[in-house]
Design an enzyme around this catalytic site. Structure first.
Site, PDB file in Angstrom:
ATOM      1  N   SER A 123       4.085  -2.305  10.178  1.00 34.95           N
ATOM      2  CA  SER A 123       5.533  -2.413  10.393  1.00 34.95           C
ATOM      3  C   SER A 123       6.123  -3.754   9.963  1.00 34.95           C
ATOM      4  O   SER A 123       7.072  -4.244  10.563  1.00 34.95           O
ATOM      5  CB  SER A 123       5.885  -2.113  11.856  1.00 34.95           C
ATOM      6  OG  SER A 123       5.582  -0.754  12.165  1.00 34.95           O
ATOM      7  N   HIS A 171      -9.131   1.334   5.212  1.00 33.13           N
ATOM      8  CA  HIS A 171      -7.831   1.485   5.879  1.00 33.13           C
ATOM      9  C   HIS A 171      -7.993   2.425   7.068  1.00 33.13           C
ATOM     10  O   HIS A 171      -8.775   3.381   7.016  1.00 33.13           O
ATOM     11  CB  HIS A 171      -6.798   2.038   4.889  1.00 33.13           C
ATOM     12  CG  HIS A 171      -5.406   1.956   5.437  1.00 33.13           C
ATOM     13  ND1 HIS A 171      -4.920   2.880   6.342  1.00 33.13           N
ATOM     14  CD2 HIS A 171      -4.426   1.044   5.261  1.00 33.13           C
ATOM     15  CE1 HIS A 171      -3.683   2.530   6.670  1.00 33.13           C
ATOM     16  NE2 HIS A 171      -3.360   1.429   6.033  1.00 33.13           N
ATOM     17  N   GLY A 201       3.419   2.080  10.717  1.00 34.27           N
ATOM     18  CA  GLY A 201       4.463   3.097  10.595  1.00 34.27           C
ATOM     19  C   GLY A 201       5.221   3.370  11.878  1.00 34.27           C
ATOM     20  O   GLY A 201       5.972   4.345  11.965  1.00 34.27           O
ATOM     21  N   ASN A 217       0.873  -1.177   0.000  1.00 33.85           N
ATOM     22  CA  ASN A 217       0.000   0.000   0.000  1.00 33.85           C
ATOM     23  C   ASN A 217       0.908   1.225   0.000  1.00 33.85           C
ATOM     24  O   ASN A 217       1.526   1.536   1.012  1.00 33.85           O
ATOM     25  CB  ASN A 217      -0.895  -0.030   1.256  1.00 33.85           C
ATOM     26  CG  ASN A 217      -1.683   1.253   1.428  1.00 33.85           C
ATOM     27  OD1 ASN A 217      -1.747   2.090   0.524  1.00 33.85           O
ATOM     28  ND2 ASN A 217      -2.284   1.410   2.606  1.00 33.85           N
ATOM     29  N   GLU A 250      -6.295   4.764   8.110  1.00 30.48           N
ATOM     30  CA  GLU A 250      -6.052   6.182   7.813  1.00 30.48           C
ATOM     31  C   GLU A 250      -7.300   6.823   7.195  1.00 30.48           C
ATOM     32  O   GLU A 250      -7.561   8.005   7.411  1.00 30.48           O
ATOM     33  CB  GLU A 250      -4.823   6.320   6.908  1.00 30.48           C
ATOM     34  CG  GLU A 250      -3.547   6.056   7.707  1.00 30.48           C
ATOM     35  CD  GLU A 250      -2.403   5.442   6.922  1.00 30.48           C
ATOM     36  OE1 GLU A 250      -2.417   5.499   5.679  1.00 30.48           O
ATOM     37  OE2 GLU A 250      -1.496   4.888   7.579  1.00 30.48           O
ATOM     38  N   GLY A 278       3.191  -1.085   4.124  1.00 29.51           N
ATOM     39  CA  GLY A 278       3.258   0.323   3.758  1.00 29.51           C
ATOM     40  C   GLY A 278       4.673   0.709   3.365  1.00 29.51           C
ATOM     41  O   GLY A 278       5.128   0.456   2.243  1.00 29.51           O
ATOM     42  N   GLY A 279       5.401   1.312   4.303  1.00 28.92           N
ATOM     43  CA  GLY A 279       6.720   1.877   4.021  1.00 28.92           C
ATOM     44  C   GLY A 279       7.668   0.944   3.293  1.00 28.92           C
ATOM     45  O   GLY A 279       8.365   1.360   2.359  1.00 28.92           O
ATOM     46  N   LYS A 335       0.120   4.269  -0.208  1.00 31.68           N
ATOM     47  CA  LYS A 335      -0.469   5.462   0.412  1.00 31.68           C
ATOM     48  C   LYS A 335      -0.242   6.677  -0.505  1.00 31.68           C
ATOM     49  O   LYS A 335      -0.271   6.533  -1.726  1.00 31.68           O
ATOM     50  CB  LYS A 335       0.086   5.647   1.828  1.00 31.68           C
ATOM     51  CG  LYS A 335      -0.036   4.350   2.650  1.00 31.68           C
ATOM     52  CD  LYS A 335       0.280   4.495   4.100  1.00 31.68           C
ATOM     53  CE  LYS A 335       0.117   3.143   4.793  1.00 31.68           C
ATOM     54  NZ  LYS A 335       0.328   3.183   6.226  1.00 31.68           N
ATOM     55  N   GLU A 377      -4.751  -4.795  10.712  1.00 33.26           N
ATOM     56  CA  GLU A 377      -3.670  -3.827  10.889  1.00 33.26           C
ATOM     57  C   GLU A 377      -3.896  -3.064  12.194  1.00 33.26           C
ATOM     58  O   GLU A 377      -4.702  -2.118  12.218  1.00 33.26           O
ATOM     59  CB  GLU A 377      -3.657  -2.821   9.735  1.00 33.26           C
ATOM     60  CG  GLU A 377      -3.454  -3.440   8.373  1.00 33.26           C
ATOM     61  CD  GLU A 377      -2.958  -2.409   7.363  1.00 33.26           C
ATOM     62  OE1 GLU A 377      -1.837  -2.595   6.856  1.00 33.26           O
ATOM     63  OE2 GLU A 377      -3.648  -1.406   7.119  1.00 33.26           O
TER      64      GLU A 377
HETATM   65  P1  13P Z   1       3.624   0.246   7.456  1.00 29.79           P
HETATM   66  O1  13P Z   1       4.032  -1.052   6.816  1.00 29.79           O
HETATM   67  O2  13P Z   1       4.353   1.434   6.950  1.00 29.79           O
HETATM   68  O3  13P Z   1       3.590   0.116   8.953  1.00 29.79           O
HETATM   69  O4  13P Z   1       2.082   0.495   6.998  1.00 29.79           O
HETATM   70  C1  13P Z   1       1.164  -0.534   7.122  1.00 29.79           C
HETATM   71  C2  13P Z   1      -0.072  -0.149   6.434  1.00 29.79           C
HETATM   72  O5  13P Z   1      -0.788   0.739   6.859  1.00 29.79           O
HETATM   73  C3  13P Z   1      -0.402  -0.850   5.176  1.00 29.79           C
HETATM   74  O6  13P Z   1      -1.709  -0.598   4.778  1.00 29.79           O
END
Ligand code: 13P
Length: 252
Positions: free
Chosen positions: A211, A96, A172, A11, A98, A232-233, A13, A166
């Site tokens: 993470s 999600h 993050g 993802n 967020e 994510g990252g 983002k 999640e």
């Molecule tokens: P991170 O892997 O950066 O923690 O993000 C997870 C996430 O929100 C994937 O949708």
């Protein structure tokens, strides 16, 4: 018991410009050269879907991060499921944390968005997860189970639904739940799926997200009922992401 094929999904983002196309090409090349024992998906921002889907990178499916609940209409700035499916997306992330936090999306909205995705023939990746306050109050299981139950629409089947657990506090942050906590949560989600879908609930993927990186992926992805990751990252760079995909070489 049928175990679903694992999915490692990225993802992105609100990250990525045209120059990031090289990451998709590199990821595709890495998989061509060294293989992947799981399915691989990247969900870039809407602006890059067309470019990425047009690359013909056969090892990397392209999905979307969100969709509107309606098919079309007066919704300035929004994007419908039909629009991203037309570009080649077969997966759409909905709910999600967020979006739940930044856009006030509750379970009813998430449910309607998942239905919109499924009605266009896409698989909805429905995200759920507790906050740190909810976990510390001992409510994590209750919160997540009620999110799962309320966010899965009538249109859901075992083949057009994926759940992504999640924990909000793990996203993050560099922190992850213990293996025992992940195991407990995924087992509880599986039980909801089995009671909703019967035996075919065993075939629904339940992803873990928060993470995930190459160093912790082998341990997290080995947990029973963890059928892949939502990343994510660590999905932004092909080499980092391939490190997570390679966890499945160890797991088998
Ligand atoms: P991170 O892997 O950066 O923690 O993000 C997870 C996430 O929100 C994937 O949708």
């Amino acid at each position: 018991m049928m175990t679903p094929k694992a999915l490692v999904a990225g993802n992105w983002k609100m990250n990525g410009l045209k120059a990031s196309t090289q990451e998709i090409t590199r990821l595709n090349d890495l998989i061509n050269t060294s293989g992947a024992k799981c399915d691989v998906l990247i969900c870039p921002p809407f602006t890059l879907i067309s470019t990425f889907a047009g690359l013909g990178a056969e090892n990397v499916a392209i999905g979307a991060q969100d969709c509107h609940m309606n098919v079309s209409g007066a919704h300035t700035g929004d994007i419908s499921a039909e629009m991203v499916v037309e570009l080649g997306c077969k997966h759409i992330i909905v709910g999600h944390s967020e979006r739940r936090a930044d856009h006030g999306e509750n379970n009813d909205v998430v449910n309607a968005k998942a239905a919109a995705a499924q009605n266009e023939g896409a698989t909805a990746i429905i995200c759920v997860g507790e906050t740190i306050e909810e976990r510390e109050a001992g409510k994590a299981l209750d919160v997540v189970i009620s999110q799962v139950k309320a966010s899965i629409p009538q249109s859901a089947t075992a083949s057009n639904t994926i759940i992504a657990y999640e924990p909000v506090w793990a996203i993050g942050s560099g922190h992850t739940p213990t293996v025992m906590d992940v195991q407990e949560m995924h087992k509880a989600v599986r039980e909801v799926l089995m009671s909703r879908f019967g035996a075919s609930g065993a075939g629904i993927k339940i992803l873990y997200g928060g993470s995930v990186k190459a160093s912790n992926a082998p341990e997290l992805m080995s947990v029973p009922n963890v059928n892949g990751a939502l990343v994510g990252g660590a999905s932004l760079k092909a080499d980092d992401f391939y490190g997570i995909i390679s966890a499945y070489d160890e797991i088998g």
